[in-house]
Design a protein around this motif. Structure first.
Motif, PDB file in Angstrom:
ATOM      1  N   LEU A 112       0.857  -1.183   0.000  1.00  0.00           N
ATOM      2  CA  LEU A 112       0.000   0.000   0.000  1.00  0.00           C
ATOM      3  C   LEU A 112       0.893   1.232   0.000  1.00  0.00           C
ATOM      4  N   ILE A 113       0.758   2.047  -1.044  1.00  0.00           N
ATOM      5  CA  ILE A 113       1.568   3.258  -1.176  1.00  0.00           C
ATOM      6  C   ILE A 113       0.606   4.432  -1.354  1.00  0.00           C
ATOM      7  N   ILE A 114       0.723   5.425  -0.485  1.00  0.00           N
ATOM      8  CA  ILE A 114      -0.122   6.611  -0.583  1.00  0.00           C
ATOM      9  C   ILE A 114       0.798   7.824  -0.638  1.00  0.00           C
TER      10      ILE A 114
ATOM     11  N   GLU B 128      -3.504   9.379 -10.232  1.00  0.00           N
ATOM     12  CA  GLU B 128      -3.953   8.007 -10.412  1.00  0.00           C
ATOM     13  C   GLU B 128      -3.959   7.190  -9.119  1.00  0.00           C
ATOM     14  N   ILE B 129      -5.012   6.394  -8.976  1.00  0.00           N
ATOM     15  CA  ILE B 129      -5.018   5.294  -8.018  1.00  0.00           C
ATOM     16  C   ILE B 129      -4.822   4.050  -8.865  1.00  0.00           C
TER      17      ILE B 129
ATOM     18  N   ALA C  91     -10.579  11.231   0.520  1.00  0.00           N
ATOM     19  CA  ALA C  91      -9.996  10.462   1.614  1.00  0.00           C
ATOM     20  C   ALA C  91     -10.166   9.003   1.230  1.00  0.00           C
ATOM     21  N   LEU C  92      -9.191   8.185   1.558  1.00  0.00           N
ATOM     22  CA  LEU C  92      -9.284   6.747   1.293  1.00  0.00           C
ATOM     23  C   LEU C  92      -9.669   6.023   2.577  1.00  0.00           C
TER      24      LEU C  92
ATOM     25  N   ASN D 230     -10.940  -4.093   1.099  1.00  0.00           N
ATOM     26  CA  ASN D 230     -11.910  -3.166   0.555  1.00  0.00           C
ATOM     27  C   ASN D 230     -11.300  -1.772   0.500  1.00  0.00           C
ATOM     28  N   VAL D 231     -11.651  -1.027  -0.549  1.00  0.00           N
ATOM     29  CA  VAL D 231     -11.180   0.355  -0.698  1.00  0.00           C
ATOM     30  C   VAL D 231     -12.384   1.215  -1.054  1.00  0.00           C
ATOM     31  N   LYS D 232     -12.475   2.359  -0.396  1.00  0.00           N
ATOM     32  CA  LYS D 232     -13.563   3.292  -0.671  1.00  0.00           C
ATOM     33  C   LYS D 232     -12.989   4.703  -0.714  1.00  0.00           C
TER      34      LYS D 232
END
Length: 130
Positions: free
Chosen positions: A24-26, A35-36, A67-68, A79-81
């Motif tokens: 996971l890289i933010i 881009e995501i 916001a993630l 899960n990702v929102k």
């Protein structure tokens, strides 16, 4: 700054972090959404989520952010929102479902992000790359 595609430095850093085992890289800093990238169900990179704590920008695109919300399990990303928002006079305002600006943020993020699709409720799904 204000570039909506990751530059060579960001792409090289992503490659090195993935090689080192990052799942996971933010990233941050360009002041706009980038881009995501969902490489597989075990690795996600969000190059830039835009501004979050910032005064209102003279560049309209810099006033939109997300916001993630990421749920992790021992196996990886479950899960990702995304939660789209807009900065108004230095304050973050969540953009509710049905809000026209919310839809614009989601559409823009999808245009920048060919490996994902975003449902109306903000859930991020892997996109089939055809």
């Amino acid at each position: 700054e204000y570039t909506d595609t990751p530059d060579d430095v960001q792409l090289e850093l992503e490659k090195k972090l993935i090689s080192a085992g990052a799942r996971l890289i933010i990233g941050s800093h360009p002041h706009v959404l980038q881009e995501i990238k969902w490489n597989d169900d075990k690795q996600l990179t969000a190059f830039s989520l835009g501004n979050f704590v910032f005064t209102t920008s003279t560049k309209e695109l810099a006033n939109y952010t997300v916001a993630l919300d990421i749920q992790l399990t021992p196996e990886g990303i479950a899960n990702v929102k995304v939660w789209p928002a807009k900065i108004d006079f230095g304050l973050i305002r969540y953009l509710d479902e049905g809000n026209h600006e919310r839809q614009q943020v989601i559409e823009r993020l999808e245009q920048l992000s060919p490996t994902i699709r975003i449902r109306e409720d903000g859930e991020v799904m892997m996109s089939s790359l055809e």
